[in-house]
Design an enzyme around this catalytic site. Structure first.
Site, PDB file in Angstrom:
ATOM      1  N   ASN A 155       0.799  -1.227   0.000  1.00  0.00           N
ATOM      2  CA  ASN A 155       0.000   0.000   0.000  1.00  0.00           C
ATOM      3  C   ASN A 155       0.832   1.277   0.000  1.00  0.00           C
ATOM      4  OD1 ASN A 155       0.783  -0.611   2.634  1.00  0.00           O
ATOM      5  ND2 ASN A 155      -1.080   0.237   3.550  1.00  0.00           N
ATOM      6  N   GLY A 231       2.641  -5.514   8.051  1.00  0.00           N
ATOM      7  CA  GLY A 231       1.609  -6.333   7.428  1.00  0.00           C
ATOM      8  C   GLY A 231       0.479  -6.598   8.397  1.00  0.00           C
ATOM      9  N   SER A 232      -0.252  -7.662   8.174  1.00  0.00           N
ATOM     10  CA  SER A 232      -1.418  -7.964   8.999  1.00  0.00           C
ATOM     11  C   SER A 232      -1.003  -8.438  10.388  1.00  0.00           C
ATOM     12  CB  SER A 232      -2.268  -9.047   8.331  1.00  0.00           C
ATOM     13  OG  SER A 232      -1.607 -10.304   8.384  1.00  0.00           O
ATOM     14  N   GLY A 236       1.929 -10.983  11.380  1.00  0.00           N
ATOM     15  CA  GLY A 236       2.905 -10.446  12.323  1.00  0.00           C
ATOM     16  C   GLY A 236       3.055 -11.305  13.558  1.00  0.00           C
ATOM     17  N   GLU A 253       4.933  -3.844  12.665  1.00  0.00           N
ATOM     18  CA  GLU A 253       3.913  -2.812  12.443  1.00  0.00           C
ATOM     19  C   GLU A 253       2.743  -3.496  11.749  1.00  0.00           C
ATOM     20  OE1 GLU A 253       3.816   0.108  13.608  1.00  0.00           O
ATOM     21  OE2 GLU A 253       5.861   0.241  14.351  1.00  0.00           O
ATOM     22  N   CYS A 287      -3.209   1.166   7.145  1.00  0.00           N
ATOM     23  CA  CYS A 287      -3.346   0.738   8.535  1.00  0.00           C
ATOM     24  C   CYS A 287      -3.864   1.878   9.412  1.00  0.00           C
ATOM     25  CB  CYS A 287      -2.021   0.211   9.077  1.00  0.00           C
ATOM     26  SG  CYS A 287      -0.660   1.372   8.939  1.00  0.00           S
ATOM     27  N   GLU A 467       8.621   3.017  14.236  1.00  0.00           N
ATOM     28  CA  GLU A 467       9.346   3.387  13.035  1.00  0.00           C
ATOM     29  C   GLU A 467       9.347   4.906  12.923  1.00  0.00           C
ATOM     30  OE1 GLU A 467       9.243  -0.230  10.029  1.00  0.00           O
ATOM     31  OE2 GLU A 467       7.381   0.907   9.957  1.00  0.00           O
TER      32      GLU A 467
END
Length: 498
Positions: A155, A231-232, A236, A253, A287, A467
Site C-alpha cells: 500500500n 503487514g497484517s 505479524g 507494524e 493501517c 518506526e
C-alpha cells in the site's frame, strides 16, 4: 512515461539476477487487469541463501564505514528519488492503483526519510556519564545489529521500505528487502536508486517472491539478525513467534481499527474533510484509515447528511486520471474480502447508506473497484466495528457523551491511530491522555504521519517498537556500554570502599 512491462530481477551482491529456478510471476494493474505492469522472479530458499550470504560478507566492512559517510550515500539516494519522483509516482499508480496525488506523497515520504536519516549520520548520539569511581570514564554507544530483513506491504511501496532501509543503512546494517508480490516494480526502482547512489555490493539486496516462500525463509534464516515487518496482525504474530524462538530482533507494524470522534462542539466542515480523507484515501487500504466514525448524538444526523452528500460525489477511476478520487482495491481477493464484510455487517444489523457493492460503471469493468461505503446503525460489538477491513468502508457509531466516545474508541484489539474533533481544550487533553493508541490527532484525520516523529501502535498493532523519527534508531542499533579505567589498579563497582 514508461508503459511497457518491466522485467524485474533480484538484486544480490550488486548483481541483477533471475530466480535460480528461472520461474516468474506477474504484476498487473489493479485498475485494468489486462495491463501487465511487470514480471518478477518467483524466488525460493536458495535465492534467500545467496542474499543472506552477500549481506553477511558486506556487513563486515560496511559497519566500519564512518556513519557520516554512510549517510552521504543515503542523502544521494534521496536526491535521486527527488529527480525520479514523477516517474516513480506514475509507475506506482499503475502498479497499486492509488491516484497520482497520493503516489507523489508516497515518494515524497521516501525523500523526506532519506534526508532526515542522512542528518542522523552525524547524530547517532550515545550517552556519556560520570562514573561512580575515580579515574574511570563511562559512556554508551550505538552499534549496528547486523543483517536486517525488511518485509514490506504494497500500500505504500516507496514510503515504508524507505522508513526501514534509510535508518538501517545509516546505522551500519546491511539489508535484504522483500517487497509485496503486488508491487515488485516499485521496489525494483527503489533498489536501482540505491545502486546508482553507490552503495557497495551486498549492502542492499532485493529478493522478490511470496510471503509464504521468501518471507518465511527470511524469518527462519539463521543468518538474519533482525526482521522488520509491516503487514497484517495475523502474519505479524507468526513472525513474532518465530523470531522469539530463534532470538531475532523483531519490529512489527501491523493492523489498525482507527476511529475519528466528532463531538457536538466540533467544526463539522473540518471534521467532514478529515473523515473523507481518512476513510477513503488510498481506497481505505491504510493501517491508519478511519474505519469508524464515532459521532455525538446531537450532530450525528446533520453530519451523516453532510458525509453522504460528499461521498456521493467521489469518483472511482484509474489512478493516473486526474479526475479520480478513489482508486481500485489491490486485487480480486481483497475486493472479495471487502464485499464479504458488507454482507457480515448487514447480517449483524447494520444499514448500508451508500455504496456497498463493486464499481458498476463500464469503464471500471476490468478493475478491482469497490464503491465508497457508509454503514449506519453499527454497534461496537459488530465485527465491522472491531476487525480490520482494509477497504473504502466506514462505520457510523452514535454515542451520548465524550466519555462514552473514548470508551468505544478504545474497545478494539488494535491501537494505532485516533482522532478527536472538538473545540474544548480540556477534552482535547483528556483525549491525548486516555486514548489507547500510538498516535492521536486533535482536529485532524487519522492519517498523515510525519517522518521525524515515531510511528506505531499498541495492542495488536505492534510489539512496542516505533518506526520513523529518532525512535527507529533504537530498532536498528544495539546499545553498548563502554568503561575506560585509567586508575592503574583494580576498582570494583558496587563495592563499598569508603
Amino acid at each position: 512515461m514508461q508503459t511497457s512491462p518491466l522485467t524485474c530481477l533480484n538484486y544480490i551482491d550488486g548483481q541483477w539476477l533471475p530466480a535460480r529456478t528461472k520461474d516468474t510471476a506477474e504484476s498487473r494493474n489493479p485498475a485494468d487487469w489486462r495491463e501487465l505492469v511487470a514480471t518478477f522472479p518467483r524466488s525460493t530458499d536458495s535465492d534467500v541463501d545467496a542474499a543472506v550470504d552477500a549481506a553477511r560478507r558486506a556487513y563486515k566492512t560496511w559497519r566500519l564505514v564512518p556513519a557520516p559517510a554512510r549517510a552521504e550515500l543515503v542523502y544521494r539516494a534521496g536526491e535521486l528519488l527527488l529527480d525520479k519522483k514523477e516517474e516513480i509516482a506514475y509507475l506506482m499508480s499503475r502498479e497499486m492503483g492509488k491516484p497520482l496525488s497520493e503516489t507523489r506523497g508516497d515518494v515524497q515520504e521516501g525523500i523526506d526519510c532519506a534526508f532526515y536519516y542522512a542528518g542522523e549520520g552525524r547524530r547517532l548520539f550515545g550517552v556519556t556519564t560520570p562514573s561512580e569511581l575515580n579515574n574511570k570514564f563511562a559512556m554508551s554507544v550505538r552499534m549496528p545489529v547486523g543483517v536486517c530483513a525488511l518485509i514490506t506491504p504494497w500500500n505504500f511501496p516507496m514510503a515504508i521500505p524507505c522508513w526501514k532501509a534509510m535508518p538501517a543503512l545509516v546505522c551500519g546494517n546491511t539489508i535484504i528487502l522483500k517487497p509485496a508480490k503486488d508491487t515488485p516494480a516499485c521496489a525494483t526502482l527503489l533498489v536501482e536508486i540505491f545502486h546508482e547512489a553507490g552503495f557497495p555490493p551486498g549492502v542492499v539486496n532485493l529478493v522478490h517472491g511470496s510471503g509464504g516462500e521468501v518471507g518465511r525463509a527470511l524469518v527462519n534464516h539463521p543468518g538474519i539478525d533482525l526482521i522488520s515487518f509491516t503487514g497484517s496482525s495475523k502474519s505479524g504474530a507468526e513472525v513474532g513467534e518465530i523470531c522469539g524462538r530463534t532470538h531475532k530482533r523483531v519490529c512489527l507494524e501491523m493492523g489498525g481499527k482507527n476511529a475519528q470522534v466528532v463531538m457536538e462542539d466540533a467544526d463539522l466542515e473540518l471534521a467532514l474533510e478529515g473523515a473523507l480523507w481518512g476513510a477513503f484515501g488510498t481506497t481505505g487500504q491504510r493501517c491508519t484509515a478511519t474505519s469508524r466514525l464515532i459521532l455525538h448524538r446531537e450532530i450525528k444526523a446533520k453530519f451523516t447528511d453532510m458525509l453522504l452528500e460528499k461521498t456521493a460525489k467521489l469518483r472511482l477511476g484509474h489512478g493516473i486520471d486526474p479526475k479520480t478520487d478513489v482508486g481500485p482495491l489491490i486485487n480480486s481477493s481483497q475486493r472479495e474480502r471487502v464485499r464479504r464484510y458488507i454482507e457480515i455487517a448487514c447480517e449483524e444489523g447494520a444499514k448500508v447508506l451508500i455504496g456497498g457493492d463493486i464499481g458498476k460503471e463500464e469503464e471500471l469493468q476490468y478493475g478491482y473497484f469497490f464503491q465508497p461505503t457508509i454503514l449506519d446503525e453499527v454497534t461496537p460489538q459488530m465485527r465491522v466495528a472491531r476487525e480490520e477491513i482494509f477497504g473504502p468502508v466506514v462505520s457510523l457509531i452514535e454515542v451520548n457523551s465524550f466519555e462514552e466516545a473514548i470508551a468505544v474508541l478504545n474497545d478494539t484489539p488494535y491501537g494505532l491511530s485516533s482522532s478527536v474533533y472538538t473545540r474544548d481544550v480540556n477534552r482535547a487533553f483528556q483525549a491525548m491522555r486516555d486514548i489507547e493508541a500510538g498516535i492521536t490527532y486533535i482536529n485532524g484525520p487519522t492519517i498523515g504521519a510525519e517522518v521525524h516523529l515515531p510511528f506505531g501502535g499498541v495492542k495488536q498493532t505492534g510489539n512496542g517498537h516505533r518506526e520513523a523519527g529518532s525512535a527507529a534508531l533504537d530498532v536498528f542499533t544495539e546499545w553498548k556500554t563502554v568503561y575506560v579505567d585509567f586508575s592503574g589498579r583494580l576498582q570494583r563497582a558496587q563495592i563499598d570502599n569508603r
